[in-house]
Design a protein around this motif. Sequence first.
Motif, mmCIF file in Angstrom:
data_model
loop_
_atom_site.group_PDB
_atom_site.id
_atom_site.type_symbol
_atom_site.label_atom_id
_atom_site.label_comp_id
_atom_site.label_asym_id
_atom_site.label_seq_id
_atom_site.Cartn_x
_atom_site.Cartn_y
_atom_site.Cartn_z
ATOM 1 N N ARG A 69 -29.671 52.191 -13.202
ATOM 2 C CA ARG A 69 -29.834 51.489 -14.471
ATOM 3 C C ARG A 69 -31.298 51.297 -14.795
ATOM 4 O O ARG A 69 -31.719 51.402 -15.948
ATOM 5 C CB ARG A 69 -29.107 50.143 -14.418
ATOM 6 C CG ARG A 69 -27.592 50.254 -14.475
ATOM 7 C CD ARG A 69 -26.962 48.907 -14.730
ATOM 8 N NE ARG A 69 -27.199 47.975 -13.639
ATOM 9 C CZ ARG A 69 -26.394 47.829 -12.597
ATOM 10 N NH1 ARG A 69 -25.304 48.562 -12.498
ATOM 11 N NH2 ARG A 69 -26.664 46.945 -11.651
ATOM 12 N N VAL A 141 -11.611 58.175 -23.687
ATOM 13 C CA VAL A 141 -12.369 58.472 -22.467
ATOM 14 C C VAL A 141 -12.400 59.978 -22.278
ATOM 15 O O VAL A 141 -11.356 60.600 -22.016
ATOM 16 C CB VAL A 141 -11.758 57.788 -21.224
ATOM 17 C CG1 VAL A 141 -12.607 58.102 -19.991
ATOM 18 C CG2 VAL A 141 -11.657 56.281 -21.426
ATOM 19 N N THR A 155 -16.539 59.236 -19.870
ATOM 20 C CA THR A 155 -17.297 58.201 -20.570
ATOM 21 C C THR A 155 -16.437 57.538 -21.638
ATOM 22 O O THR A 155 -15.984 58.200 -22.573
ATOM 23 C CB THR A 155 -18.545 58.812 -21.238
ATOM 24 O OG1 THR A 155 -19.326 59.479 -20.247
ATOM 25 C CG2 THR A 155 -19.379 57.724 -21.892
ATOM 26 N N GLN A 208 -19.109 52.927 -22.624
ATOM 27 C CA GLN A 208 -19.044 52.491 -21.230
ATOM 28 C C GLN A 208 -18.639 51.027 -21.141
ATOM 29 O O GLN A 208 -19.146 50.264 -20.324
ATOM 30 C CB GLN A 208 -20.380 52.767 -20.522
ATOM 31 C CG GLN A 208 -20.694 54.258 -20.444
ATOM 32 C CD GLN A 208 -22.055 54.556 -19.855
ATOM 33 O OE1 GLN A 208 -23.035 53.887 -20.156
ATOM 34 N NE2 GLN A 208 -22.120 55.577 -19.013
ATOM 35 N N ASP A 209 -17.731 50.635 -22.035
ATOM 36 C CA ASP A 209 -17.117 49.302 -22.048
ATOM 37 C C ASP A 209 -18.114 48.168 -22.271
ATOM 38 O O ASP A 209 -17.932 47.053 -21.775
ATOM 39 C CB ASP A 209 -16.318 49.071 -20.750
ATOM 40 C CG ASP A 209 -15.137 50.026 -20.646
ATOM 41 O OD1 ASP A 209 -14.468 50.254 -21.671
ATOM 42 O OD2 ASP A 209 -14.897 50.559 -19.542
ATOM 43 N N HIS A 216 -28.809 53.938 -26.974
ATOM 44 C CA HIS A 216 -27.641 54.824 -27.035
ATOM 45 C C HIS A 216 -27.165 54.995 -28.476
ATOM 46 O O HIS A 216 -26.057 55.495 -28.704
ATOM 47 C CB HIS A 216 -26.509 54.285 -26.170
ATOM 48 C CG HIS A 216 -26.696 54.547 -24.700
ATOM 49 N ND1 HIS A 216 -26.752 55.820 -24.168
ATOM 50 C CD2 HIS A 216 -26.859 53.703 -23.650
ATOM 51 C CE1 HIS A 216 -26.923 55.751 -22.861
ATOM 52 N NE2 HIS A 216 -26.994 54.485 -22.520
#
Length: 273
Positions: A69, A141, A155, A208-209, A216
């Motif tokens: 991350r 997904v 994803t 990604q929830d 992004h």
Amino acid sequence: MNPEQPEERGPGRSAERGPERPGERDPEGPEQPDRERPQERGAPIGRRVLLGTLGLGALGVFAAPTLQRGLESFLAGASEKDPTGLTGLLPNGGGFRYYSVAASVPHKSEADYRLTIDGLVDHPKTFTLADLRALPQTRLVHDVQCVTGWRVPGTPFEGVRLSHLLDAAGVRSSAGAIRFNCFDGTYTESLTLKQARRADVLVALRMQDKPLGHNHGGPVRLYVAPMYFYKSAKWLSGITVTKDVRPGYWENRGYDVDAWVGRSNGRDDAPTS
């Protein structure tokens, strides 16, 4: 860019394309050991060194997500100050790479974000972020495939089906395509009306929830599941219904207008959906 994009540049025309495609190998093959040199033995290691090494390995397993991350955050920040797109060539652990075709992109908050729908429609619309969140949400997904070769498997994206928004605006019978504009002031994309009405094309609010972050393409981006990621325009601000397809930013620079994964741009990647 917009692709990570892919958010994803035409083959041979920019820094987005990686140095080689998946499956390509060094023509000379793997390095062979020197048969004339006797094999050297390493010095024996002690018990403490062995246990310490194993401990560091275990620590790496737990620390890897945090380090990943951190790397993604660093690359994202660097890419905002790198209009050349060269930061996209840096390795990123199999994750997303960051591209933009604008020197800088303004941030949009929940208070000032707007998405407009206009053109060949009976009821032009303007949606706030709260408006979009209040509509029925669809979660998909699929793998994300960049035309430069990298792929992010499984994803999740979540948002409003584009077809739902088009129906609300009342598309006229003379319409045949959609043009997308972005608040970076530069990037554009397009789909045929038939493509835009697919059930796997979203105006995405989450990835990604979690809510879409700025790097992004947030707070709202396009997501076109079965196409290369450059079609999933980041920082979406406008949807204009047109009579004919108007090629987008990278289509004008060599990319295919119809960007089906594995069936366009001279690539044979496995489909994403």
